[in-house]
Structures are given as C-alpha cells and as structure tokens.
Design a protein around this motif. Sequence first.
Motif, PDB file in Angstrom:
ATOM      1  N   GLN A  28       0.851  -1.236  -0.099  1.00 36.25           N
ATOM      2  CA  GLN A  28      -0.095   0.051  -0.072  1.00 36.25           C
ATOM      3  C   GLN A  28       0.848   1.338  -0.031  1.00 36.25           C
ATOM      4  OE1 GLN A  28      -3.086  -0.199   3.225  1.00 36.25           O
ATOM      5  NE2 GLN A  28      -3.299  -2.321   2.748  1.00 36.25           N
ATOM      6  N   SER A  29       2.171   1.180   0.331  1.00 34.99           N
ATOM      7  CA  SER A  29       2.909   2.201   0.396  1.00 34.99           C
ATOM      8  C   SER A  29       3.233   2.700  -1.047  1.00 34.99           C
ATOM      9  CB  SER A  29       4.356   2.095   1.056  1.00 34.99           C
ATOM     10  OG  SER A  29       4.949   0.990   0.402  1.00 34.99           O
ATOM     11  N   TRP A  30       3.141   1.892  -2.059  1.00 32.86           N
ATOM     12  CA  TRP A  30       3.325   2.419  -3.452  1.00 32.86           C
ATOM     13  C   TRP A  30       2.065   2.047  -4.392  1.00 32.86           C
ATOM     14  CZ3 TRP A  30       5.924  -2.059  -2.205  1.00 32.86           C
ATOM     15  CH2 TRP A  30       5.729  -3.207  -2.874  1.00 32.86           C
ATOM     16  N   ALA A  31       1.281   1.118  -3.951  1.00 27.66           N
ATOM     17  CA  ALA A  31       0.062   0.819  -4.617  1.00 27.66           C
ATOM     18  C   ALA A  31      -1.226   0.529  -3.888  1.00 27.66           C
ATOM     19  CB  ALA A  31       0.262  -0.433  -5.521  1.00 27.66           C
ATOM     20  N   PRO A  32      -1.566   1.508  -3.155  1.00 29.11           N
ATOM     21  CA  PRO A  32      -2.948   1.500  -2.165  1.00 29.11           C
ATOM     22  C   PRO A  32      -4.165   1.175  -3.279  1.00 29.11           C
ATOM     23  CG  PRO A  32      -2.277   3.705  -2.496  1.00 29.11           C
ATOM     24  CD  PRO A  32      -1.173   3.013  -3.028  1.00 29.11           C
ATOM     25  N   ARG A  33      -5.153   0.460  -2.903  1.00 31.55           N
ATOM     26  CA  ARG A  33      -6.187   0.154  -3.559  1.00 31.55           C
ATOM     27  C   ARG A  33      -7.571   1.033  -3.530  1.00 31.55           C
ATOM     28  NH1 ARG A  33      -7.581  -6.084  -3.914  1.00 31.55           N
ATOM     29  NH2 ARG A  33      -7.389  -5.818  -1.218  1.00 31.55           N
ATOM     30  N   ARG A  34      -7.618   1.542  -2.401  1.00 29.76           N
ATOM     31  CA  ARG A  34      -8.590   2.366  -1.976  1.00 29.76           C
ATOM     32  C   ARG A  34      -8.574   3.819  -1.550  1.00 29.76           C
ATOM     33  NH1 ARG A  34     -12.931  -1.354  -2.065  1.00 29.76           N
ATOM     34  NH2 ARG A  34     -12.473  -3.648  -1.980  1.00 29.76           N
ATOM     35  N   GLN A  35      -7.462   4.389  -1.620  1.00 27.73           N
ATOM     36  CA  GLN A  35      -6.847   5.656  -1.174  1.00 27.73           C
ATOM     37  C   GLN A  35      -7.309   6.687  -2.201  1.00 27.73           C
ATOM     38  OE1 GLN A  35      -2.883   5.847   0.197  1.00 27.73           O
ATOM     39  NE2 GLN A  35      -2.598   7.830  -0.247  1.00 27.73           N
ATOM     40  N   ARG A  36      -8.125   7.532  -1.291  1.00 24.14           N
ATOM     41  CA  ARG A  36      -8.956   8.311  -2.030  1.00 24.14           C
ATOM     42  C   ARG A  36      -8.240   9.826  -2.325  1.00 24.14           C
ATOM     43  NH1 ARG A  36     -14.380   7.800   1.808  1.00 24.14           N
ATOM     44  NH2 ARG A  36     -14.460   5.739   1.475  1.00 24.14           N
ATOM     45  N   SER A 201     -11.504   5.843   4.041  1.00 23.07           N
ATOM     46  CA  SER A 201     -11.803   4.373   3.977  1.00 23.07           C
ATOM     47  C   SER A 201     -11.196   3.843   5.345  1.00 23.07           C
ATOM     48  CB  SER A 201     -11.207   3.755   2.734  1.00 23.07           C
ATOM     49  OG  SER A 201      -9.990   3.636   2.739  1.00 23.07           O
ATOM     50  N   LEU A 202     -12.246   2.963   5.789  1.00 20.47           N
ATOM     51  CA  LEU A 202     -11.760   2.061   6.982  1.00 20.47           C
ATOM     52  C   LEU A 202     -12.605   0.676   6.836  1.00 20.47           C
ATOM     53  CD1 LEU A 202     -10.180   2.291   9.649  1.00 20.47           C
ATOM     54  CD2 LEU A 202     -12.481   2.856  10.926  1.00 20.47           C
ATOM     55  N   TRP A 203     -11.666  -0.133   7.294  1.00 18.91           N
ATOM     56  CA  TRP A 203     -12.256  -1.647   7.235  1.00 18.91           C
ATOM     57  C   TRP A 203     -11.775  -2.295   8.537  1.00 18.91           C
ATOM     58  CZ3 TRP A 203     -14.431  -3.940   2.639  1.00 18.91           C
ATOM     59  CH2 TRP A 203     -14.604  -3.151   1.474  1.00 18.91           C
ATOM     60  N   TYR A 204     -12.447  -3.646   8.784  1.00 14.31           N
ATOM     61  CA  TYR A 204     -12.268  -4.375   9.668  1.00 14.31           C
ATOM     62  C   TYR A 204     -12.148  -5.713   9.307  1.00 14.31           C
ATOM     63  CZ  TYR A 204     -17.212  -4.949  11.090  1.00 14.31           C
ATOM     64  OH  TYR A 204     -18.438  -5.306  11.278  1.00 14.31           O
ATOM     65  N   ARG A 205     -11.624  -6.711  10.061  1.00 16.05           N
ATOM     66  CA  ARG A 205     -11.657  -8.081   9.691  1.00 16.05           C
ATOM     67  C   ARG A 205     -11.783  -8.784  11.091  1.00 16.05           C
ATOM     68  NH1 ARG A 205      -8.848 -12.522   9.710  1.00 16.05           N
ATOM     69  NH2 ARG A 205      -8.937 -14.099   7.995  1.00 16.05           N
ATOM     70  N   THR A 206     -12.538  -9.508  11.547  1.00 15.33           N
ATOM     71  CA  THR A 206     -12.511  -9.990  12.978  1.00 15.33           C
ATOM     72  C   THR A 206     -13.002 -11.484  12.813  1.00 15.33           C
ATOM     73  OG1 THR A 206     -13.540  -9.698  15.182  1.00 15.33           O
ATOM     74  CG2 THR A 206     -15.086  -9.731  13.434  1.00 15.33           C
ATOM     75  N   GLU A 207     -12.112 -12.424  13.543  1.00 13.65           N
ATOM     76  CA  GLU A 207     -12.582 -13.729  13.831  1.00 13.65           C
ATOM     77  C   GLU A 207     -12.814 -13.615  15.366  1.00 13.65           C
ATOM     78  OE1 GLU A 207      -9.976 -16.921  11.753  1.00 13.65           O
ATOM     79  OE2 GLU A 207      -9.028 -14.965  11.062  1.00 13.65           O
ATOM     80  N   PRO A 208     -13.905 -13.811  15.941  1.00 15.18           N
ATOM     81  CA  PRO A 208     -14.226 -13.636  17.393  1.00 15.18           C
ATOM     82  C   PRO A 208     -13.527 -14.549  18.262  1.00 15.18           C
ATOM     83  CG  PRO A 208     -16.216 -13.105  16.174  1.00 15.18           C
ATOM     84  CD  PRO A 208     -15.330 -13.734  14.943  1.00 15.18           C
ATOM     85  N   GLY A 209     -12.717 -14.102  19.195  1.00 13.64           N
ATOM     86  CA  GLY A 209     -12.135 -14.821  20.147  1.00 13.64           C
ATOM     87  C   GLY A 209     -10.799 -15.324  19.670  1.00 13.64           C
ATOM     88  N   ARG A 210     -10.437 -14.810  18.345  1.00  8.79           N
ATOM     89  CA  ARG A 210      -8.915 -15.027  17.868  1.00  8.79           C
ATOM     90  C   ARG A 210      -8.359 -13.742  17.551  1.00  8.79           C
ATOM     91  NH1 ARG A 210      -5.498 -18.783  15.840  1.00  8.79           N
ATOM     92  NH2 ARG A 210      -4.494 -18.193  13.915  1.00  8.79           N
ATOM     93  N   VAL A 214      -8.042  -3.584  11.972  1.00 11.79           N
ATOM     94  CA  VAL A 214      -8.523  -2.576  11.737  1.00 11.79           C
ATOM     95  C   VAL A 214      -7.843  -1.803  10.693  1.00 11.79           C
ATOM     96  CG1 VAL A 214      -9.762  -0.417  12.192  1.00 11.79           C
ATOM     97  CG2 VAL A 214     -10.098  -2.616  13.957  1.00 11.79           C
ATOM     98  N   ALA A 215      -8.015  -1.345   9.528  1.00  8.21           N
ATOM     99  CA  ALA A 215      -7.191  -0.808   8.493  1.00  8.21           C
ATOM    100  C   ALA A 215      -7.801   0.065   7.464  1.00  8.21           C
ATOM    101  CB  ALA A 215      -6.756  -2.223   7.586  1.00  8.21           C
ATOM    102  N   SER A 216      -7.028   0.973   6.908  1.00 11.47           N
ATOM    103  CA  SER A 216      -7.540   1.636   5.887  1.00 11.47           C
ATOM    104  C   SER A 216      -8.128   1.075   4.631  1.00 11.47           C
ATOM    105  CB  SER A 216      -6.292   2.557   5.453  1.00 11.47           C
ATOM    106  OG  SER A 216      -5.973   3.465   6.449  1.00 11.47           O
ATOM    107  N   GLU A 217      -7.698  -0.169   4.424  1.00 13.44           N
ATOM    108  CA  GLU A 217      -7.994  -0.923   3.341  1.00 13.44           C
ATOM    109  C   GLU A 217      -7.540  -2.343   3.585  1.00 13.44           C
ATOM    110  OE1 GLU A 217      -5.370  -0.607  -0.312  1.00 13.44           O
ATOM    111  OE2 GLU A 217      -5.856   1.429   0.282  1.00 13.44           O
TER     112      GLU A 217
END
Length: 259
Positions: A28-36, A201-210, A214-217
């Motif tokens: 993402q430092s040179w090729a972000p996909r969702r940076q506005r 943009s802000l996204w999250y990915r969770t596997e509860p209990g594990r 939380v990330a910009s993309e």
Amino acid sequence: MCRHLACLGPEEPLGRVLVEPPHSLLRQSWAPRRQRHGTVNADGFGVGWYTAEDPVPARYRRAGPIWADLSFADLARVVRSGAVLAAVRDATLAGADAEAAAAPFAAGRWLFSHNGAVAGWPESAAPLVSALPPVDLLSLQARTDSAFVWALVLHRLRCGDEPDQALGETVRRLADAAPASRLNLLLTDGTTIAATAWGDSLWYRTEPGRSTVVASEPYDDDPLWQEVPDRTVLTASRVGVLLAPLEDPAAVTPKEPCR
C-alpha cells in the motif's frame, strides 16, 4: 493521505500482517487500492508493537519509504507480537520533522495514527489551541497536523475519557473548526482498538475470540473484511467489533475542555 493498520491476535512475526499479504501495508505504500487522496505513501513509516513482558510498546520509525528500509525487512521477519499498529505516510505539507512526523505516535501504553488531513492547517486549528495546556503544545512531537491531533486525543485520555470518547470528541471539535478535514484516527493500548471513519476508507476483519484487524483498506480479498460507514467510531478487541455513529458537530454540544 496515508494508510494504517492495527491488529490484535495470536503472537506472530510482524511481517505476517505487514509484509506477506498480497495487498499488505508494504504494498500500500506504493500501490494502495482504495486511497482517495494522494497516490504514494513514501514520506515515512512506522510500526509499534507490544510484548507480554512490557505494557509500554516499542516503536520503529523512519523518514523514508518502507520498501527501501532493509533493517525493517529483518525486523519484520523475526520480531513477534500479538498487538501491532503500523502506518505508511503521505505528508500533508513538506516539512523537516523527519521520522518524528511518522506514526505511530506514542505515550505510555498508547499508540496512535491519523489518516487524513486537517483542512486549512495550521490556521484552522488555532481556535483549538486553548483546549491544550501550554506544556502539551511545547511537547508536540512534530509540527504537523497529525501531531496536533494526537495531542488533543492524548489530553482527553489523560482527563479520563474512554478511547472512543477521546477520539469522537476530538473529531467533532476538529470537524467543527475545519469542516473539510479527513479524520480517520486509530488508537490502541495493546488490548483494545478504537478508530474513527471520517472522510476516508476504514475496514475491519474479525475472527471472534481469535483476532481483529482494523485498517485503511483490506490487505487481501478475504470475504470477512467489512467496510466501516463514514462518520462512525469503532471499538474492538480480540472478541469482536462495535460500531456507533459519530454525530455531526453542529448537532452536538461539545464537552468542556478539561484542565
């Protein structure tokens, strides 16, 4: 403007999250996909991480691009942690603050990052200077909008606000003073994560209990990723994620600044 990420989960090498995924923070430092706003995040980077033996995080920050730092490549391969905050930077304005301007900013057990920009900086932030004690202004880690935002957040934390309250109140005050600002904030103490989506943009990915990220993309195409609606405050742990709306500053009576 910038990309950042915070992760809570099993202890693993930093590179497992920051380097190895197909759309990792490194890429993402040179090729972000969702940076506005902006295209390349080459004005510095940083990573902060926690260990079981010490509640105060360690940091590694540099003024140049993350892809050119061979020391970081070694560090990411061998350093292990279950709680990480990292960022790659696209500077709002040119400056001479070098790595001091690179997130994560830190104080005690806290790590912080700002993805965005305070519109009209620095003139627009002048009305908020009175919210800070003089010693906080004199202690700014860099002469940037992000360092000032961090000072506002940290002051509220020291006054007793919960992380989501500290971020939410800071965003509302800044948005009132500088309405065109982009204020995606990210905060962790190694146990919980708080974040705001305000203008980027802000996204999250969770596997509860594990694990929770939380990330910009998203750093991969896993269907577990979910986008956070704009004008939202997020709180998260390894157990899961909670979302709450951030009210328009014009509709909310601001809290009195603490002293």
